[in-house]
Scaffold this active site. Sequence first.
Site, short mmCIF file in Angstrom:
data_model
loop_
_atom_site.label_atom_id
_atom_site.label_comp_id
_atom_site.label_asym_id
_atom_site.label_seq_id
_atom_site.Cartn_x
_atom_site.Cartn_y
_atom_site.Cartn_z
N HIS A 388 36.35 46.14 42.01
CA HIS A 388 38.04 45.88 42.90
C HIS A 388 39.10 45.59 41.90
CE1 HIS A 388 40.38 45.87 45.36
NE2 HIS A 388 40.39 44.92 46.55
N ASP A 392 41.00 50.08 44.09
CA ASP A 392 42.28 49.52 44.81
C ASP A 392 40.88 49.71 46.52
OD1 ASP A 392 43.33 48.67 43.67
OD2 ASP A 392 44.54 50.06 43.65
#
Length: 417
Positions: A388, A392
């Site tokens: 992450h 995204d």
Amino acid sequence: MLASSVILGVRSLRPSCRYLSNAFFRGSARPLRKRGLMGSMWRFFSVEPIKVPDLGDSITEGTLVEWAKGQSEYVNVDDVVCILETDKVSVDIRSDKAGLLTETLAEEGDTVEVGAEICKIDTAASPPEGDVAAPAPKEDKKEDAPSAPAAPSAPAAPSAPAAPAPKPAAPKEEPKPTPKPKPGSRNESRVSMSRMRLRIAERLKDAQNSAAMLTTFNEIDMSNIMKIRSKYKDSFVEKHGAKLGFMSAFVKASTNALLNHPQVNAAIDGKEIVYRDFTDISVAVATPTGLVTPVLRNTELMSFADIETEIAALGRKARDGKIAIEDMLGGTFTISNGGVYGSLMGTPIINPPQTAILGMHGIFKRPVAIGDSVEIRPMMYVALTYDHRLIDGSDAVLFLRKIKQGVEDPVTMLLEL
């Protein structure tokens, strides 16, 4: 007075110098052998070491797990002398010379570094009676040498003292299986972790500690790809010599998704992001010693047949313990197929320094809504674990949907939609 002493000393050396020249330049070592000088010199210069070769990028040492040849045993060129286990794969150490193995410099279980001497070979020793394989490679190499002038015949090697009878080769130890529990017993057993298993554990924990891992899921209707496979599998094998499986469809769909979402194909290097114009996909393969991830390189240029052929070849090498470290270097994305073991769903762990991994699972028939009706379809859950820090959530979901689209409707991959 001093000058006359020097002259007398030089004159006294003339017979021995003439003696040496007779031995080396007339092709006869008999005068020196009488004094024992030639035999000892020949033995001294004929004993050569075998060293640990370069084991690949970032690997500096390995564990000696087995001696394939014993002391006082004759070794031919390209014979496996011993086996090293590295962090990634087991490596056969082969001899580049023929001769008698006179000394081993490491024991099984020892850690040896690249460039270290592990044994010594007496290249002047004669092969055992009936063994004619040893001199063959040397003669072939000389004959194949381009326009090389004929070398003068070398002086005959002195007959070696009778070597002790070769020790019988120790039976190869098979990997010990996991101890089975005995009902009613309260015993415990301990075994050492292999170097590969230790490295796998270290890398998995490093991935958990460094990456901000998150997993997104989807499901794929396998009906169309299963129909295509059933229809063309025989023709595919006949033409390409490889079986048509599901991995080629997933590799190709993943390649298209990586090209459409370059951030999933990227990596974090310090404070920089490294973007790639190529797609090298690591395919997880289970072996008796642990999980390895050989790499399919430039999958954007590969066809279905190329992918299936390469996967089959890498799988055979991995199972036979012949896979090389070069086969596992690199990789920008990984596919792990737990479905071959019947897995329903799981969350794979990223293979650093990659930033994403696709997890395939088993195909099971389930009732699904098709339009306004319910049908029984062969369905597969897929999972994408991603870092992450770089990817995204929206990009991860769209990436996984792109794979779903390619597998459910392979025509879209053909038309590059």
